[in-house]
Design an enzyme around this catalytic site. Structure first.
Site, PDB file in Angstrom:
ATOM      1  N   SER A  92       0.840  -1.187   0.000  1.00 18.50           N
ATOM      2  CA  SER A  92       0.000   0.000   0.000  1.00 18.50           C
ATOM      3  C   SER A  92       0.886   1.251   0.000  1.00 18.50           C
ATOM      4  O   SER A  92       1.921   1.275  -0.646  1.00 18.50           O
ATOM      5  CB  SER A  92      -0.957  -0.053   1.201  1.00 18.50           C
ATOM      6  OG  SER A  92      -2.009   0.860   1.056  1.00 18.50           O
ATOM      7  N   ASP A 134      -4.841  -4.173  -3.088  1.00 23.19           N
ATOM      8  CA  ASP A 134      -4.047  -3.732  -1.938  1.00 23.19           C
ATOM      9  C   ASP A 134      -3.543  -4.922  -1.125  1.00 23.19           C
ATOM     10  O   ASP A 134      -4.321  -5.775  -0.696  1.00 23.19           O
ATOM     11  CB  ASP A 134      -4.922  -2.828  -1.063  1.00 23.19           C
ATOM     12  CG  ASP A 134      -4.117  -2.037  -0.038  1.00 23.19           C
ATOM     13  OD1 ASP A 134      -3.221  -2.613   0.580  1.00 23.19           O
ATOM     14  OD2 ASP A 134      -4.410  -0.839   0.140  1.00 23.19           O
TER      15      ASP A 134
END
Length: 295
Positions: free
Chosen positions: A53, A212
């Site tokens: 991320s 993610d």
């Protein structure tokens, strides 16, 4: 809650071989501030970095233009963005999130055609963690399952490395940023590692979609031996009030913010207090060096 946690009173940073940047959106600016101050004080980055991320983005910035450049780019992009999402398409059942444009633009601000060659010359290699959808759930089902697992982990189990996402079939994948053949591939990898639908759409990576990495594990780490665990430092972006600033757990060392990081995770407007998060990290690094916690 975590069990068998040991307090760390002194860490010799030079013994660390793997530095992990947990995800957390704007909270990752705490990592940027802390690491930048350590480097300004003479600390060298370990040979192995791991991130997902925004943590992967912050880690990547250190391999090219530096965290201060990345922070300035973030502030510039946020300053010119009035809202997190655009309501104008709501009548057509289309809600556009600003991060779809802002995050790729932020990555391009420090990792671009002019800086890409620096990755190949870096003494540190960055392994980026992705989440692959569960085969039996598909992409949408995997996003829902990952979100559920996040809520369960945050409010019920309060664990650092959750097991529920894998139990639901989500798969963790790792790719090395330095091995990307061109800047477009490298940028796509960093954006995919932060893609949390519907805020940011899934990306095609390799033979499938990726989202993610935090859907599987917000502080991702490839499989390690006991010796490798002992030389790993994980920089968290959540604050655990009942735990010391630096602690050991299951053979690894973890460093957490001294307080809840004062920034909204997803805010991308002029109100976002990313500088406050950055300054907290720098302040925590100052305290760690002055107090002898890090040497």
């Amino acid at each position: 809650m975590l069990g068998n946690v040991g307090e760390v009173r002194q860490l010799r940073f030079g013994t660390i071989e793997t530095l992990v940047f947990a995800g957390g959106g704007n909270r990752c600016w705490w990592q940027a501030g802390a690491v930048r101050h350590l480097m300004e004080s003479g600390v060298r980055l370990p040979a192995q970095l791991v991130g997902t991320s925004a943590g992967a983005g912050v880690a990547a910035s250190f391999l090219v233009k530096g965290a201060e450049t990345a922070l300035q780019a973030c502030q510039n992009l946020y300053r010119d963005n009035p809202a997190i999402f655009d309501w104008s398409g709501l009548a057509r059942f289309k809600l556009t999130f600003a991060h779809q444009q802002i995050y790729p633009a932020w990555v391009n601000a420090f990792l671009n055609a002019d800086t890409f060659a620096l990755l190949g010359r870096s003494s540190s290699r960055l392994t980026v963690a992705l989440t692959r959808p569960a085969r039996f759930l598909g992409l949408r089902g995997s996003v829902a399952a990952g979100t559920l697992a996040y809520l369960v982990d945050k409010y019920l189990w309060n664990s650092i490395h959750p097991r529920l996402p894998r139990m639901l079939g989500l798969r963790q994948d790792f790719m090395v940023l330095n091995d990307c053949g061109d800047v477009e591939t490298a940028q796509n990898l960093l954006v995919a590692a932060a893609s949390a639908p519907p805020i940011m759409s899934a990306r095609a990576i390799g033979n499938g979609h990726a989202i993610d990495g935090g859907y599987t594990d917000n502080a991702p780490i490839p499989l390690q031996s006991d010796a490798e665990r002992a030389k790993t430092l994980v920089m968290l972006t959540r604050h655990y009030p009942k735990l010391p600033p630096m602690f050991t757990w299951r053979g690894r060392t973890y460093w957490q913010p001294s307080q809840r990081i004062p920034v909204s995770t997803w805010d991308c407007t002029p109100k976002a207090t990313v500088r406050d998060a950055y300054d907290l990290g720098a302040g925590d690094a100052v305290d760690a060096l002055r107090g002898g916690l890090i040497r």
